[in-house]
Design an enzyme around this catalytic site. Sequence first.
Site, PDB file in Angstrom:
ATOM      1  CG  HIS A   1      -3.554   2.181   4.044  1.00 39.56           C
ATOM      2  ND1 HIS A   1      -4.217   3.309   4.479  1.00 39.56           N
ATOM      3  CD2 HIS A   1      -2.349   2.201   4.670  1.00 39.56           C
ATOM      4  CE1 HIS A   1      -3.444   3.974   5.322  1.00 39.56           C
ATOM      5  NE2 HIS A   1      -2.313   3.331   5.458  1.00 39.56           N
TER       6      HIS A   1
ATOM      7  CG  HIS B   1      -0.579  -0.287   2.505  1.00 38.86           C
ATOM      8  ND1 HIS B   1      -1.184  -1.191   3.341  1.00 38.86           N
ATOM      9  CD2 HIS B   1       0.438   0.219   3.215  1.00 38.86           C
ATOM     10  CE1 HIS B   1      -0.552  -1.221   4.499  1.00 38.86           C
ATOM     11  NE2 HIS B   1       0.427  -0.375   4.453  1.00 38.86           N
TER      12      HIS B   1
END
Lengths: 477, 142
Positions: free
Chosen positions: A400, A325
Amino acid sequence: MELKKIKDCLWEIPKSYRKGMKVAGHVYAMEELLPALTKDRSLDQLANVAMLPGIQMAAIVMPDAHEGYGFPIGGVAATRYPDGVISPGGIGYDINCGVRLLRTDLRYREVSKQMEALSKALYDHIPSGMGKGGNVKLNMKEVNKVLRDGAEWAITNHFGLPHDLEFTESQGRLKPADHTKVSDQAKKRGHDQLGTIGSGNHFVEVDRIDEIYDEEAARAFGLFPDQIVVLIHTGSRGLGHQVATDYLRLMTNVMAQYGISLPDRELACVPFNSIEGKDYFGAMCAAANFAWCNRQVITHEVRRALSQIFGRSMGPVDVVYDVAHNIAKVETHTIEGEKKKVIVHRKGATRAFGPGFEELPEIYRAIGQPVFIPGSMGTASFVLAGTVGSMEASFGSTCHGAGRAMSRRAAKKVVDAPSLLNELKEKNIHIQAGSYRGAAEEAPVAYKDVDLVVETVHKAGIAKKVARLRPHAVIKG
Amino acid sequence: MNDDLAKIEFIGHTADVRMQVSAASPEEVLKGALRGMNHLIKPGFCDDSSLLISTDLRIESVDRSALIVDALSEILTETQIRKVLFCEMEIQIFQEIQLSARLYGRKIHDGFDEDLKAVTYHEAQLRKNQDGDWTITIIFDI
């Protein structure tokens, strides 16, 4: 700042908001999350990101966004390939920070009494904390191999199983990696850090699946109710931090030569196809490979800890998936009806490719890519799947995590760590933390409501809910 | 956290650490910023005066603001690699784009209290404040 509502869960900062914005800002959030997003500098920083040369469609933030330094955390920016810019700040210092999920055949109801012992075994096997190295010490030649081969290095050196790679984004190796573009200082920072989680919000967490939202997707991912799974959240450690530091400094010095001027030096960038841009991309890919290798080595240690507690007959511990991420990748997306290659920067945003993506393992291809959204210790985490919607609206990206809502200092003031740990223990959530201070900083109260974050991306169609996880053992630095 | 030569304040930031340093001169701002960074990494460690390790620091940057960030970054890198906290800085040259200094420190044997990932340029602008002091804000990624 006035936000214009585009549709449910999607808001716009118009291009006219600030002189120099090349595209609009898109903000994914349910109305309940807007106060948190507008109270710090997240959206101001998003408006700055919209000024990047070559940026396409929109600068985007996810519902877990919060103030960063330059880019907001939770941001996505795609720039034109090959002459649009690449910005180290758009990836962050922890290159390829990401999440891996492991599944077991264990049921929580069968092993609930062993959670505390498991938490201790994990803590013993996986070095965490600050300024400390791990059990794997590499010479410079081996560091270079890790930077080149990524997770493959770990498999070759008996830290995992060959099929683990199939279930890792990009098979755990970015081929443009160039270890000659990584400084000796970066290599020295990382040479003893493989297999370590570090500090901050990084963790290894044992969860039980307490709800399935999408049975077909859960079946494809090998998930079932009451199952014990393990989440690993960490990145490229000091090596990645140094790569980012080195190249931000370089780009700050040279970006004027490319006629680039931005309101914030932390957005420093150069054209992707410039010498400095290519060098950074080679180094960033190498650091990303280090991170995948790191999560692979930790996977090996998790397997050893599980085996120590439950014996070798406990069955396989398989990788469900591993996804970054904090990363930049060259990808093809459809923009205004036209397929274009772009450089997608994800800083605190997860790749969430929809069904049909060729890189995915065959058994996931009809479902979409697995995405993992860690909550905070004590709250739920989620398994999601990428969608067609994320490909159309957010360059195949979604949120995320829960997203911080409170500063670490504020959290330390309001949280009494010993009481918190006792409260969690009463709920059969066993925390092994390097310090009370670290535990207080990461207390659930410091984070947004992860349920709202996940509900936002689900409703907006940029990911779909598959399963919910509840923590029972958490290892923190 | 204040001392005789610099005012060092830690201000709220959602995820990281925002530090503001003010002092009578840019040199004292830099030294104060180093003390503030060390305080984050290992509070109290620099109270001990036995500084047995020394190293030279030479940096060129685009301006004095970047020079302060780059100097702290270099020192942080050395701290991370050598596990040495550099408590004192003797500045030889501190001009618009150039810094030369000697650092004195000692080894940390029991780990850091805070793992600073990086020193960022965000908000780092050296300027004079209303009191006539020099001031800079530094955000550390943690």
